[in-house]
Scaffold this motif. Structure first.
Motif, short mmCIF file in Angstrom:
data_model
loop_
_atom_site.label_atom_id
_atom_site.label_comp_id
_atom_site.label_asym_id
_atom_site.label_seq_id
_atom_site.Cartn_x
_atom_site.Cartn_y
_atom_site.Cartn_z
N GLY A 31 0.80 -1.21 0.00
CA GLY A 31 0.00 0.00 0.00
C GLY A 31 0.83 1.26 0.00
O GLY A 31 0.29 2.37 -0.07
N ALA A 32 2.17 1.12 0.06
CA ALA A 32 3.05 2.29 0.02
C ALA A 32 2.95 2.95 -1.35
O ALA A 32 2.58 2.33 -2.35
CB ALA A 32 4.49 1.87 0.30
N PRO B 5 2.35 11.17 -9.11
CA PRO B 5 1.66 12.21 -8.33
C PRO B 5 1.24 11.64 -6.98
O PRO B 5 0.62 10.58 -6.91
CB PRO B 5 0.45 12.56 -9.19
N VAL B 6 1.60 12.33 -5.90
CA VAL B 6 1.29 11.86 -4.55
C VAL B 6 -0.05 12.46 -4.11
O VAL B 6 -0.17 13.68 -4.01
CB VAL B 6 2.41 12.24 -3.56
N ARG B 7 -1.01 11.60 -3.87
CA ARG B 7 -2.35 12.04 -3.46
C ARG B 7 -2.64 11.47 -2.07
O ARG B 7 -3.07 10.32 -1.93
CB ARG B 7 -3.39 11.56 -4.48
N SER C 282 -2.01 6.30 1.03
CA SER C 282 -2.55 6.28 -0.32
C SER C 282 -3.93 5.63 -0.36
O SER C 282 -4.32 4.89 0.55
CB SER C 282 -1.61 5.48 -1.24
N ALA C 283 -4.67 5.89 -1.42
CA ALA C 283 -5.95 5.23 -1.61
C ALA C 283 -5.76 3.73 -1.74
O ALA C 283 -6.63 2.94 -1.32
CB ALA C 283 -6.65 5.79 -2.86
N LEU C 284 -4.63 3.31 -2.29
CA LEU C 284 -4.32 1.88 -2.38
C LEU C 284 -4.24 1.25 -1.00
O LEU C 284 -4.75 0.15 -0.79
CB LEU C 284 -3.00 1.69 -3.13
#
Length: 298
Positions: free
Chosen positions: A29-30, A99-101, A165-167
């Motif tokens: 998930g990183a 892109p970091v969200r 992250s959304a992941l």
């Protein structure tokens, strides 16, 4: 070719793809794993604890490739990555801009009003400073963003949330309470893809070359090193200095520039560079990735 032979070849191809592994640092998930999934969808992403573990995994054949973060548009250079490139003999074969969200996540059924504390990596907390301050939450720094999400899932803490992250939210079954909460909309991390062997990029593809060198102890050495690139019309995209391990007050330089090893102007610039340097090491020639936003040259 007989049907049996075709099936054997299909099985071998399927097996080779199944065994393709890309190593990344952090927990599942990183953001590094997100980069693996987006850039290398045909590979299995495998987590490792440290950046050096990535290099060792690729060197020993446990992973075919490594996904290595080297700089962030807000936090700057990832110094450990550059230091490891200097002491290991791996090749850069590609790059990727992610892109970091940043997202806020919590247990299912928890709403924003119940939150009093957020956990994440120190850089992620800093990059979401305005959002956190606006809500008046306590901040707790942990080893990485995905680890914060994993710990939150395991420990069932009330009134607490993670920024990741959304992941990570998807993998750990957490609810997304807010998305893109970072202060800068252009927050981006650059990754390098490393492998045991270098590549020869396809013709007519825009490329970058990365190299490492130490300047000789002569007046204006760095100026003379870079002069050959200017006179040969080569665009430099990054210059970074780092201490040489085990030698106090000695430095080497990492240089990225646009070009290919088979171009005459590149060969001329590198020949001129050799006059003013020692221990020059080409780290890789690889296809250049598009940046999410335009950026000026050096």
């Amino acid at each position: 070719m007989s049907p049996a032979r075709r099936q054997i070849l299909r099985d071998r191809i399927a097996m080779s793809h199944a065994n393709r592994v890309v190593a990344f640092q952090g927990a599942h998930g990183a953001y590094s794993e997100q980069a693996c999934r987006e850039k290398l969808p045909g590979y299995q992403s495998r987590p490792y604890k440290t950046f050096e573990d990535i290099f060792i995994a690729v060197e020993q054949g446990d992973a075919e490739l490594g996904m290595l973060p080297v700089e962030n548009s807000m936090a700057g250079v990832v110094s450990d990555s550059y230091d490891l490139l200097a002491v290991h003999n791996l090749h850069i074969i590609g790059e990727y801009y992610l892109p970091v969200r940043h997202c806020l996540m919590a247990h299912q059924g928890v709403n924003v009003e119940r939150i009093h504390t957020v956990y994440s990596h120190p850089q992620a907390l800093a990059q979401c400073h305005s959002f956190i301050k606006r809500h008046g939450w306590n901040r707790v720094a942990v080893y990485d963003t995905a680890g914060a999400a994993a710990a939150l899932k395991e420990e069932h803490r009330e009134g607490e949330a993670a920024i990741a992250s959304a992941l990570a939210a998807e993998l750990y079954g957490l609810d997304l309470l807010a998305e893109q909460i970072q202060d800068s909309a252009n927050n981006t991390t650059r990754f390098l893809i490393i492998a045991k062997d270098g590549i020869i990029p396809m013709p007519n593809v825009g490329c970058k070359i990365s190299l490492l060198f130490e300047v000789r102890h002569i007046p204006a050495a760095l100026y003379k090193c870079l002069g050959g690139f200017a006179t040969n019309g080569i665009n430099l995209t990054r210059l970074e200095s780092r201490p040489v391990a085990g030698r106090d007050w000695s430095y080497h330089f990492y240089l990225d520039f646009q070009g290919r090893m088979d171009q005459v102007n590149v060969q001329q610039a590198l020949e001129e560079l050799k006059f003013y340097t020692h221990n020059m090491k080409v780290l890789g020639c690889y296809p250049e990735s598009l940046r999410p936003e335009s950026q000026g040259a050096l």
